[in-house]
Design an enzyme around this catalytic site. Structure first.
Site, PDB file in Angstrom:
ATOM      1  N   GLU A 146      -0.528   4.835  -0.909  1.00 48.59           N
ATOM      2  CA  GLU A 146      -1.292   6.018  -1.341  1.00 48.59           C
ATOM      3  C   GLU A 146      -0.397   7.249  -1.306  1.00 48.59           C
ATOM      4  O   GLU A 146       0.376   7.432  -0.364  1.00 48.59           O
ATOM      5  CB  GLU A 146      -2.482   6.229  -0.403  1.00 48.59           C
ATOM      6  N   LYS A 165      -2.648  -2.497 -24.958  1.00 45.39           N
ATOM      7  CA  LYS A 165      -2.815  -2.312 -26.409  1.00 45.39           C
ATOM      8  C   LYS A 165      -1.446  -2.420 -27.101  1.00 45.39           C
ATOM      9  O   LYS A 165      -0.638  -3.227 -26.700  1.00 45.39           O
ATOM     10  CB  LYS A 165      -3.506  -0.980 -26.710  1.00 45.39           C
ATOM     11  N   ARG A 209      -2.281  -3.769 -18.262  1.00 43.12           N
ATOM     12  CA  ARG A 209      -3.539  -3.049 -18.451  1.00 43.12           C
ATOM     13  C   ARG A 209      -3.576  -1.908 -17.454  1.00 43.12           C
ATOM     14  O   ARG A 209      -3.882  -2.089 -16.274  1.00 43.12           O
ATOM     15  CB  ARG A 209      -4.732  -3.961 -18.200  1.00 43.12           C
ATOM     16  N   TYR A 265       0.840  -1.202   0.000  1.00 45.68           N
ATOM     17  CA  TYR A 265       0.000   0.000   0.000  1.00 45.68           C
ATOM     18  C   TYR A 265       0.868   1.241   0.000  1.00 45.68           C
ATOM     19  O   TYR A 265       1.782   1.371   0.801  1.00 45.68           O
ATOM     20  CB  TYR A 265      -0.936   0.035   1.218  1.00 45.68           C
ATOM     21  N   THR A 281      -3.173   4.427 -22.605  1.00 44.50           N
ATOM     22  CA  THR A 281      -3.115   3.149 -21.902  1.00 44.50           C
ATOM     23  C   THR A 281      -1.693   2.616 -22.050  1.00 44.50           C
ATOM     24  O   THR A 281      -0.949   3.041 -22.935  1.00 44.50           O
ATOM     25  CB  THR A 281      -4.080   2.131 -22.538  1.00 44.50           C
ATOM     26  N   ASP A 305      -5.726  11.600 -26.906  1.00 48.47           N
ATOM     27  CA  ASP A 305      -5.864  10.266 -26.313  1.00 48.47           C
ATOM     28  C   ASP A 305      -5.186   9.296 -27.275  1.00 48.47           C
ATOM     29  O   ASP A 305      -5.719   8.995 -28.340  1.00 48.47           O
ATOM     30  CB  ASP A 305      -7.346   9.931 -26.132  1.00 48.47           C
TER      31      ASP A 305
HETATM   32  C1  LIG Z   1      -8.908   1.706 -25.121  1.00 43.08           C
HETATM   33  C2  LIG Z   1      -9.099   3.146 -25.078  1.00 43.08           C
HETATM   34  C3  LIG Z   1      -9.326   3.807 -23.861  1.00 43.08           C
HETATM   35  C4  LIG Z   1      -9.649   3.142 -22.557  1.00 43.08           C
HETATM   36  O1  LIG Z   1      -8.953   2.122 -22.112  1.00 43.08           O
HETATM   37  P1  LIG Z   1      -9.459   1.103 -21.000  1.00 43.08           P
HETATM   38  O2  LIG Z   1      -8.172   0.678 -20.430  1.00 43.08           O
HETATM   39  O3  LIG Z   1     -10.206   0.044 -21.729  1.00 43.08           O
HETATM   40  O4  LIG Z   1     -10.292   1.823 -20.006  1.00 43.08           O
HETATM   41  C5  LIG Z   1      -9.385   5.186 -23.882  1.00 43.08           C
HETATM   42  N1  LIG Z   1      -9.264   5.863 -25.017  1.00 43.08           N
HETATM   43  C6  LIG Z   1      -9.092   5.261 -26.211  1.00 43.08           C
HETATM   44  C7  LIG Z   1      -8.971   6.098 -27.442  1.00 43.08           C
HETATM   45  C8  LIG Z   1      -9.016   3.894 -26.286  1.00 43.08           C
HETATM   46  O5  LIG Z   1      -8.876   3.302 -27.483  1.00 43.08           O
END
Ligand SMILES: *Cc1c(COP(=O)(O)O)cnc(C)c1O
Length: 434
Positions: free
Chosen positions: A58, A231, A237, A56, A228, A202
């Site tokens: 925080e 991916k 993740r 932990y 993220t 994003d």
């Molecule tokens: C996959 C994705 C997310 C969110 O990811 P999670 O880990 O599934 O919450 C946010 N923005 C875009 C553009 C994505 O492709």
């Protein structure tokens, strides 16, 4: 897939052990073409499975609410240093639990409930968290939508400017989950500047392309960049946020706040939205960043696009329509608007044969989001396995055989599935093959 990788599970919890084995077999014998998936390395998997899961802590390095954090501080600082170096960012927060919580923190760092934001609807290729109605982002904030032109499949920046000047949102999302073309961040930045809006990229779907230099880099142009680490980045993740330190609109929107942009991002993540950071996942993220800093990773990023272009060209030669006329990224969207079967029919048939993708809306789609007219396919997993342009021609051949036999798919599925399983044996699956 060596059994000794999970010796304790094997003996003490065989149900989970068996599911891991089955999933590994499945992934190693099919073409994983979901555009948001790839393969994490052994290093990432080991770091994520480490004893840092117990701790932990925080707070942030040097300012924790628990004792005993010498090594977690060093670990989080290591992840932050590698991440900043990788993206050339002024500030990074590596604690978001995933991409969606990272985006939630973006809203909380720069907006107030009810503020207007510009983003792409899910049906147009945007993400849920960019203001879609069923998500917090569409319920607590007002989405001003924009998207690809239904005719060309490309985002028309003149149209974006027109909407922005008319609606004057306080923030613009530049980011997509299903768009096969490049985003022009410098034009987005000019538009945002004209209306005193924050610009947030994003890059969850395209971060490796940016690292490899085959997609424009948003970092110089954006107030915040969200991503993220799974991916195509092939980490755990989780999510991370890059930001500028100073807020260029501090006196306009946050005159009363004593916190700059970077501090507000950090405070939005913790304590605003989250409790203790997942240190084992941050360990995995640091491992992924290290790999992403290598030349090998850059080559992978370059190959992602080469493979997608090769796949797109082969499919077009065989007469298939692609949304937006092709691809400049790692993904393409088969456009079945003119066919008598749906995107869902096609993605189910492909999956039966061992080609795993997802059904997806195409620009100008006349079918419902529950069936759609498209199938989204991406190259990250196949590229991680070592496939090249010529292999994509083989893949296109199987896709064609499936899509021209949708009505009698059950007859041919076992043959194609077996051929694909054989083909997969020619490659090495990261994190699975010894
Ligand atoms: C996959 C994705 C997310 C969110 O990811 P999670 O880990 O599934 O919450 C946010 N923005 C875009 C553009 C994505 O492709």
């Amino acid at each position: 897939m060596a059994a000794e990788r999970y010796p304790h599970l094997k003996v003490e919890d065989p149900e989970i052990y068996d599911l891991i084995q089955e999933q590994a077999k499945f992934e190693a014998s099919t073409l994983k073409m979901i555009a948001s998936e790839s393969f994490a390395s052994y290093c990432v998997l080991e770091a994520c499975g480490s004893i840092f899961t117990n701790k932990y802590c925080e707070g942030y390095p040097g300012a924790r609410y628990y004792e005993g954090n010498e090594y977690t501080d060093r670990l989080e600082n290591l992840a932050r240093e590698r991440g900043k170096q990788l993206f050339g960012a002024e500030h990074i927060n590596v604690q978001p639990y995933s991409g969606s919580p990272a985006n939630q923190a973006v809203y909380r760092a720069i907006l107030k409930n009810g503020d207007r934001i510009m983003g792409m609807p899910v049906s147009e290729g945007g993400h849920l968290t960019h203001g879609w109605k069923v998500s917090f982002s569409g319920q607590d904030y007002v989405q001003i939508p924009y998207g690809p032109d239904p005719e060309t499949g490309h985002i028309n920046m003149n149209k974006v400017r027109e909407i922005a000047l008319k609606e004057r949102p306080k923030m613009i999302w530049a980011g997509t989950s299903a768009y096969p073309h490049l985003l022009n961040y410098s034009e987005f930045a000019e538009i945002a500047k004209e209306i005193d809006a924050y610009l947030v990229a994003d890059i969850a779907h395209i971060n490796a392309l940016i690292i490899a230099g085959v997609h424009p880099d948003p970092v110089p142009y954006c107030d915040i960049v969200s991503s993220t680490s799974h991916k195509m980045l092939r980490g755990p993740r989780a999510g991370f946020l890059l930001s500028k330190i100073e807020d260029r609109y501090q006196s306009k929107y946050f005159a009363e706040s004593k916190f700059n942009l970077a501090q507000r991002v950090d405070r939005a993540v913790f304590p605003g939205l989250q409790g203790g950071p997942h240190m084992h996942i941050i360990a995995g993220m640091a491992a992924a960043f290290k790999f992403a800093l290598t030349d090998e990773f850059k080559q992978y990023g370059i190959q992602l696009v080469k493979n997608a272009k090769s796949l797109a060209a082969s499919l077009q030669e065989k007469g298939y329509d692609l949304a937006g006329g092709g691809t400049d990224t790692h993904l393409l969207i088969l456009d079945f608007r003119k066919k008598d079967f749906t995107g869902k029919d096609a993605s189910k048939a492909l999956a039966k044969c061992g080609i795993i993708g997802n059904f997806n809306m195409v620009p100008g789609d006349h079918r419902s989001p529950f069936v759609t007219s498209g199938v989204r396919l991406g190259t990250p997993s196949l590229t991680s396995m070592g496939m090249k342009e010529d292999d994509m021609k083989e893949v296109a051949g199987w896709i064609d055989r499936v899509c021209s036999n949708i009505s009698n798919i059950d007859e041919i599925a076992p043959t194609i599935r077996a051929e694909i399983a054989e083909f997969c044996k020619l490659f090495k699956v990261p994190g699975m093959c010894d």
